[in-house]
Design a protein around this motif. Structure first.
Motif, short mmCIF file in Angstrom:
data_model
loop_
_atom_site.label_atom_id
_atom_site.label_comp_id
_atom_site.label_asym_id
_atom_site.label_seq_id
_atom_site.Cartn_x
_atom_site.Cartn_y
_atom_site.Cartn_z
N ALA A 53 0.83 -1.21 0.00
CA ALA A 53 0.00 0.00 0.00
C ALA A 53 0.86 1.26 0.00
O ALA A 53 0.58 2.21 -0.75
CB ALA A 53 -0.94 -0.01 1.20
N TYR A 54 1.91 1.28 0.79
CA TYR A 54 2.81 2.43 0.79
C TYR A 54 3.52 2.58 -0.54
O TYR A 54 3.73 3.69 -1.02
CB TYR A 54 3.83 2.35 1.93
CG TYR A 54 3.58 3.41 2.98
CD1 TYR A 54 4.02 4.70 2.79
CD2 TYR A 54 2.87 3.11 4.12
CE1 TYR A 54 3.77 5.68 3.72
CE2 TYR A 54 2.62 4.08 5.06
CZ TYR A 54 3.07 5.36 4.86
OH TYR A 54 2.82 6.33 5.79
N GLY A 55 3.89 1.46 -1.15
CA GLY A 55 4.52 1.52 -2.46
C GLY A 55 3.60 2.13 -3.50
O GLY A 55 4.01 2.97 -4.30
N ASN A 74 6.29 11.48 5.96
CA ASN A 74 5.92 10.24 6.63
C ASN A 74 6.85 9.11 6.20
O ASN A 74 7.29 8.31 7.04
CB ASN A 74 4.46 9.92 6.29
CG ASN A 74 3.77 9.13 7.36
OD1 ASN A 74 4.14 9.16 8.52
ND2 ASN A 74 2.73 8.43 6.97
N MET A 75 7.17 9.03 4.90
CA MET A 75 8.10 8.00 4.44
C MET A 75 9.50 8.28 4.98
O MET A 75 10.23 7.33 5.31
CB MET A 75 8.11 7.92 2.90
CG MET A 75 9.05 6.85 2.35
SD MET A 75 8.86 5.18 3.01
CE MET A 75 7.40 4.62 2.16
N LEU A 76 9.89 9.54 5.09
CA LEU A 76 11.18 9.87 5.70
C LEU A 76 11.23 9.33 7.13
O LEU A 76 12.23 8.73 7.53
CB LEU A 76 11.40 11.39 5.67
CG LEU A 76 12.62 11.90 6.44
CD1 LEU A 76 13.91 11.30 5.91
CD2 LEU A 76 12.66 13.43 6.37
N LEU A 77 10.17 9.54 7.88
CA LEU A 77 10.12 9.03 9.25
C LEU A 77 10.27 7.51 9.28
O LEU A 77 11.03 6.97 10.09
CB LEU A 77 8.80 9.45 9.92
CG LEU A 77 8.58 8.93 11.34
CD1 LEU A 77 9.65 9.43 12.30
CD2 LEU A 77 7.18 9.33 11.82
N ILE A 78 9.57 6.81 8.39
CA ILE A 78 9.69 5.35 8.32
C ILE A 78 11.13 4.95 8.06
O ILE A 78 11.68 4.04 8.70
CB ILE A 78 8.75 4.79 7.23
CG1 ILE A 78 7.29 4.91 7.65
CG2 ILE A 78 9.11 3.33 6.89
CD1 ILE A 78 6.30 4.63 6.54
#
Length: 128
Positions: A53-55, A74-78
């Motif tokens: 889903a993130y992809g 948000n992806m940076l945080l991940i």
């Protein structure tokens, strides 16, 4: 730089998701990790769905004229958390560098790229 980075992250998340969704236990073995009990594949598969889903979300961002800074952040945080978890397991001797080198390098490169995109102002007229 922004669009290619988002496409690369999207592809990596979708591949990671497919592997953890459809081949969770085999994937652990291929990575050099201890293969967990078969019933643990259930939870790993649930995580795989989130990677996919993130992809897809990153691919959608890459197609936008002005991608959402929130979702890139948000992806940076991940990625930062991924790197920190890897560093923690490495420093405690739980997982070997040979296992962590590729995912931690990805997390570091993706973090650096996303931080650059988010923190360095773009010049007017330059492509995203």
């Amino acid at each position: 730089m922004q669009k290619p980075l988002l496409w690369i992250i999207a592809a990596s998340q979708i591949v990671l998701g497919a592997l953890t969704l459809f081949l969770p236990l085999s994937f652990f073995g291929w990575m050099g990790l201890t293969v967990p009990p078969a019933d643990t594949g259930y939870m790993i598969g649930l995580l795989g769905a989130r990677f996919v889903a993130y992809g897809i979300g990153m691919a959608m961002l890459a197609r936008q004229a002005e991608p959402s800074r929130f979702w890139m952040g948000n992806m940076l945080l991940i990625q930062l958390i991924d790197f920190a978890v890897g560093a923690s397991y490495l420093s405690r001797g739980i997982v070997d560098l040979s296992v962590l080198a590729f995912p931690m390098t990805n997390a570091a490169l993706f973090s650096a790229g996303l931080a650059f995109v988010l923190l360095v102002p773009r010049r007017a007229g330059l492509p995203a």
